[in-house]
Design an enzyme around this catalytic site. Structure first.
Site, mmCIF file in Angstrom:
data_model
loop_
_atom_site.group_PDB
_atom_site.id
_atom_site.type_symbol
_atom_site.label_atom_id
_atom_site.label_comp_id
_atom_site.label_asym_id
_atom_site.label_seq_id
_atom_site.Cartn_x
_atom_site.Cartn_y
_atom_site.Cartn_z
ATOM 1 N N HIS A 264 5.747 -0.720 -2.841
ATOM 2 C CA HIS A 264 5.320 0.082 -3.991
ATOM 3 C C HIS A 264 5.400 1.585 -3.723
ATOM 4 O O HIS A 264 4.736 2.370 -4.386
ATOM 5 C CB HIS A 264 3.917 -0.327 -4.446
ATOM 6 C CG HIS A 264 3.862 -1.722 -5.005
ATOM 7 N ND1 HIS A 264 2.722 -2.500 -5.039
ATOM 8 C CD2 HIS A 264 4.840 -2.492 -5.557
ATOM 9 C CE1 HIS A 264 2.992 -3.682 -5.586
ATOM 10 N NE2 HIS A 264 4.274 -3.703 -5.899
ATOM 11 N N ASN B 119 0.826 -1.214 0.000
ATOM 12 C CA ASN B 119 0.000 0.000 0.000
ATOM 13 C C ASN B 119 0.855 1.257 0.000
ATOM 14 O O ASN B 119 1.919 1.310 0.618
ATOM 15 C CB ASN B 119 -0.939 -0.005 1.205
ATOM 16 C CG ASN B 119 -1.933 -1.153 1.114
ATOM 17 O OD1 ASN B 119 -2.067 -1.758 0.051
ATOM 18 N ND2 ASN B 119 -2.586 -1.485 2.209
ATOM 19 N N CYS C 125 15.466 14.059 -12.231
ATOM 20 C CA CYS C 125 16.713 13.909 -11.463
ATOM 21 C C CYS C 125 16.486 13.205 -10.122
ATOM 22 O O CYS C 125 17.426 12.997 -9.370
ATOM 23 C CB CYS C 125 17.386 15.269 -11.246
ATOM 24 S SG CYS C 125 16.579 16.310 -10.006
#
Ligand code: BJW
Ligand code: ZN
Length: 255
Positions: free
Chosen positions: A121, A104, A132
């Protein structure tokens, strides 16, 4: 009253010294955060989340994708952890060698008292430059009503658009988090998988790693998933009800 499957799961959990808790979007559903595959509403209903969560979508239409994430950040900012999140923190307190691995991108586990969950994630709240990678502030989002297109802020170093600090389809997961999760899965006695469809790889490999290494895999999900065959115990129900019942049956407190 505790059912047989919950009692069996509680017995294994209560005895375990090394536990991994692996969570997905269903963990936050009862806090009012839509799961990844839930139908989108309002402006977003004609989009497929699997197509929005890509670097290609951001490149093609940064305002569309940034607006989608701002809408989701507003929903999360209003949401509160539920008793299932508190129960996960209680497992960590009862079993010191517990690692919480979450797919999550919200912060509900942290707000429930979990210490240092691994975010495979990324996070909705860790924006960075799309060119950058310089970290960038994430503007507060406070309108969860329907969302809107919104151009992303610009990097203060190179002026490229700022992007959400999440892992999109086709991108690599943070290597150290993935390795730590796989290592813990390979050496735990019990892995609890909660609220994930088990469809998205390489994260979905984690319960398989645990099963192959001899751990008992216990699943909490109201629906069947592709993980069912590797789960010794399938507790069919919502996280906010089943997790506190499991903690209560294992240690006599609901978290
Ligand atoms: C409840 C409940 C309640 C409801 N209580 N439960 C191998 C095979 C096939 C494909 C691939 C493969 N390896 C890689 C791929 C490609 C791809 C992939 O897996 N695609 C699949 C769709 C097939 N994977 C990738 O692209 C990954 N990257 C990669 O492999 O890169 C290679 C590479 C290596 C090195 C360098 C460069 C490249 C990246 C995947 C990133 C996933 N990111 C997302 C978006 C994050 C940002 C955002 O949120 O916008 O992460 S996708 C989305 O899915 C999100 C989630 O974390 C993730 C998992 O979803 P989750 O959590 O399982 O949620 P849902 O909605 O699917 O399910 C909810 C569940 O809850 C359901 O089961 C409900 O029943 C349940 N539920 N209420 C308990 N109350
Ligand atoms: Zn930059």
């Amino acid at each position: 009253m505790t059912d047989t499957a919950t009692a069996q799961a509680a017995k294994l959990l209560g005895r375990a010294r090394r536990v991994v808790v692996f969570t997905g979007a269903g963990m936050s559903a009862e806090s009012g955060v839509p799961t990844f595959r839930d139908a989108l509403t309002g402006l977003w209903q004609r989009y497929d989340p699997q197509e929005l969560a890509t670097p290609e979508a951001f490149e093609a239409d940064p305002a569309l994708v940034w607006g989608w994430y701002e809408w989701r950040r507003a929903i999360v900012a209003r949401a509160q952890p539920h008793p299932g999140h508190l129960a996960v923190a209680a497992i960590e307190a009862h079993v010191p060698h517990t690692l919480l691995v979450t797919q999550n991108v919200d912060d509900l586990h942290e707000r429930a008292g979990s210490t240092d969950p691994l975010h495979l994630h990324g996070s909705l709240f860790a924006s960075r430059c799309s060119a950058c990678a310089h970290p960038a502030p994430t503007p507060p989002a406070d309108d969860p009503t329907e969302g809107r297109r919104l151009p992303p802020p610009r990097c203060d170093r190179c002026s490229a658009p700022v992007r959400p600090g999440v892992v999109w389809f086709g991108e690599g997961l943070p290597q150290s988090a993935l390795e730590a999760a796989a290592e813990a899965a390979a050496s735990c006695e019990v892995l609890l998988t909660v609220g994930t469809s088990g469809l998205v790889y390489p994260a979905a490999e984690i319960p398989h790693v645990a099963a192959r290494s001899g751990a008992t895999v216990i699943q909490i999900n109201p629906e069947p998933t592709p993980l069912d065959p590797v789960c010794e115990i399938n507790l069919r129900g919502p996280a906010a009800r089943v997790l506190p019942a499991l903690v209560e049956a294992a240690w006599g407190d609901a978290g």
